[in-house]
Design a protein around this motif. Structure first.
Motif, PDB file in Angstrom:
ATOM      1  N   GLY A 208       0.816  -1.217   0.000  1.00 47.04           N
ATOM      2  CA  GLY A 208       0.000   0.000   0.000  1.00 47.04           C
ATOM      3  C   GLY A 208       0.844   1.258   0.000  1.00 47.04           C
ATOM      4  N   ASN A 209       1.895   1.280   0.837  1.00 49.25           N
ATOM      5  CA  ASN A 209       2.776   2.447   0.878  1.00 49.25           C
ATOM      6  C   ASN A 209       3.492   2.631  -0.447  1.00 49.25           C
ATOM      7  OD1 ASN A 209       2.122   3.106   3.488  1.00 49.25           O
ATOM      8  ND2 ASN A 209       3.837   2.010   4.377  1.00 49.25           N
ATOM      9  N   ARG A 210       3.972   1.525  -1.022  1.00 47.93           N
ATOM     10  CA  ARG A 210       4.672   1.612  -2.300  1.00 47.93           C
ATOM     11  C   ARG A 210       3.724   2.082  -3.413  1.00 47.93           C
ATOM     12  NH1 ARG A 210       9.639  -0.773  -2.136  1.00 47.93           N
ATOM     13  NH2 ARG A 210      10.016  -2.080  -0.325  1.00 47.93           N
ATOM     14  N   ALA A 211       2.491   1.576  -3.405  1.00 47.52           N
ATOM     15  CA  ALA A 211       1.512   1.975  -4.422  1.00 47.52           C
ATOM     16  C   ALA A 211       1.174   3.462  -4.301  1.00 47.52           C
ATOM     17  CB  ALA A 211       0.252   1.126  -4.299  1.00 47.52           C
ATOM     18  N   HIS A 212       1.026   3.949  -3.067  1.00 45.34           N
ATOM     19  CA  HIS A 212       0.717   5.367  -2.848  1.00 45.34           C
ATOM     20  C   HIS A 212       1.841   6.242  -3.403  1.00 45.34           C
ATOM     21  CE1 HIS A 212      -0.840   8.966  -0.945  1.00 45.34           C
ATOM     22  NE2 HIS A 212       0.372   9.174  -0.448  1.00 45.34           N
ATOM     23  N   LEU A 213       3.089   5.884  -3.112  1.00 47.65           N
ATOM     24  CA  LEU A 213       4.215   6.656  -3.630  1.00 47.65           C
ATOM     25  C   LEU A 213       4.274   6.595  -5.154  1.00 47.65           C
ATOM     26  CD1 LEU A 213       6.945   5.669  -1.027  1.00 47.65           C
ATOM     27  CD2 LEU A 213       5.811   7.877  -1.247  1.00 47.65           C
ATOM     28  N   ARG A 214       4.012   5.425  -5.714  1.00 50.54           N
ATOM     29  CA  ARG A 214       4.043   5.264  -7.169  1.00 50.54           C
ATOM     30  C   ARG A 214       2.979   6.144  -7.834  1.00 50.54           C
ATOM     31  NH1 ARG A 214       5.203   0.283  -7.089  1.00 50.54           N
ATOM     32  NH2 ARG A 214       3.115  -0.449  -6.634  1.00 50.54           N
ATOM     33  N   ARG A 215       1.763   6.188  -7.256  1.00 44.89           N
ATOM     34  CA  ARG A 215       0.688   7.025  -7.808  1.00 44.89           C
ATOM     35  C   ARG A 215       1.079   8.502  -7.814  1.00 44.89           C
ATOM     36  NH1 ARG A 215      -2.666   3.655  -4.754  1.00 44.89           N
ATOM     37  NH2 ARG A 215      -2.771   5.204  -3.108  1.00 44.89           N
ATOM     38  N   ARG A 216       1.841   8.912  -6.813  1.00 46.56           N
ATOM     39  CA  ARG A 216       2.250  10.309  -6.709  1.00 46.56           C
ATOM     40  C   ARG A 216       3.530  10.623  -7.477  1.00 46.56           C
ATOM     41  NH1 ARG A 216       0.232  13.353  -1.913  1.00 46.56           N
ATOM     42  NH2 ARG A 216       1.956  14.623  -2.598  1.00 46.56           N
ATOM     43  N   GLY A 217       4.117   9.617  -8.124  1.00 50.95           N
ATOM     44  CA  GLY A 217       5.319   9.830  -8.919  1.00 50.95           C
ATOM     45  C   GLY A 217       6.580   9.953  -8.090  1.00 50.95           C
ATOM     46  N   ILE A 218       6.602   9.323  -6.910  1.00 53.29           N
ATOM     47  CA  ILE A 218       7.755   9.380  -6.014  1.00 53.29           C
ATOM     48  C   ILE A 218       8.422   8.012  -6.000  1.00 53.29           C
ATOM     49  CG2 ILE A 218       8.509   9.769  -3.643  1.00 53.29           C
ATOM     50  CD1 ILE A 218       5.957  11.485  -3.285  1.00 53.29           C
ATOM     51  N   LYS A 219       9.738   8.002  -6.188  1.00 53.62           N
ATOM     52  CA  LYS A 219      10.482   6.749  -6.182  1.00 53.62           C
ATOM     53  C   LYS A 219      10.646   6.270  -4.736  1.00 53.62           C
ATOM     54  CE  LYS A 219      14.831   4.667  -7.437  1.00 53.62           C
ATOM     55  NZ  LYS A 219      16.187   4.868  -7.947  1.00 53.62           N
ATOM     56  N   ALA A 220      10.247   5.032  -4.471  1.00 55.81           N
ATOM     57  CA  ALA A 220      10.364   4.461  -3.130  1.00 55.81           C
ATOM     58  C   ALA A 220      11.727   3.788  -2.975  1.00 55.81           C
ATOM     59  CB  ALA A 220       9.259   3.446  -2.887  1.00 55.81           C
ATOM     60  N   VAL A 221      12.477   4.215  -1.981  1.00 49.21           N
ATOM     61  CA  VAL A 221      13.753   3.588  -1.644  1.00 49.21           C
ATOM     62  C   VAL A 221      13.545   2.929  -0.286  1.00 49.21           C
ATOM     63  CG1 VAL A 221      16.210   3.957  -1.253  1.00 49.21           C
ATOM     64  CG2 VAL A 221      15.008   5.334  -2.932  1.00 49.21           C
ATOM     65  N   ILE A 222      12.914   1.758  -0.326  1.00 47.54           N
ATOM     66  CA  ILE A 222      12.549   1.034   0.887  1.00 47.54           C
ATOM     67  C   ILE A 222      12.989  -0.418   0.721  1.00 47.54           C
ATOM     68  CG2 ILE A 222      10.685   0.445   2.468  1.00 47.54           C
ATOM     69  CD1 ILE A 222       8.980   2.593   1.028  1.00 47.54           C
ATOM     70  N   PRO A 223      13.865  -0.910   1.587  1.00 44.74           N
ATOM     71  CA  PRO A 223      14.240  -2.319   1.469  1.00 44.74           C
ATOM     72  C   PRO A 223      13.064  -3.219   1.813  1.00 44.74           C
ATOM     73  CG  PRO A 223      15.265  -1.338   3.399  1.00 44.74           C
ATOM     74  CD  PRO A 223      14.553  -0.241   2.676  1.00 44.74           C
TER      75      PRO A 223
END
Length: 114
Positions: free
Chosen positions: A21-36
């Motif tokens: 969910g967190n990764r999808a939210h960032l992806r929708r907003r155009g933010i690259k997720a750097v989360i292991p």
């Protein structure tokens, strides 16, 4: 006066925030997720086979920079007034942050590297 929108290009967080969910939210907003990825999430994904999706991409170079930011926050919070937020107004709290940052900066400038 409207507040300008400031969207970071990258969001580096700890493994605690590695949910889909967190990764999808960032992806929708155009933010690259750097989360292991957590080990249990990786093993669950692998158990599902091809239905589990792709492995999570992780930029190790950006994730290393996260440590620098966290160490600075810990140095700032070494002053109890900042950590507990005794100041009543935002202006006086910001002044305390500036004062603490200045002392950290001066200490780093005067440190000898012999």
């Amino acid at each position: 006066m409207p507040v300008p929108v400031c969207r970071p290009p990258i969001c580096a967080t700890s493994k605690a925030y590695s949910s889909r969910g967190n990764r999808a939210h960032l992806r929708r907003r155009g933010i690259k997720a750097v989360i292991p990825e957590k080990k249990d999430q990786a093993s669950n994904r692998k158990k599902k086979g091809s239905g589990g999706g792709r492995p999570v991409s992780h930029d190790a170079a950006h994730y290393k920079e996260r440590n620098t930011v966290e160490r600075l926050i810990n140095k700032l919070k070494a002053w109890r007034g900042i950590a507990i937020r005794y100041d009543k107004t935002p202006d006086s709290y910001l002044a305390g942050l500036h004062l603490r940052a200045s002392t950290i900066w001066i200490k780093d400038l005067t440190r000898t590297t012999d």
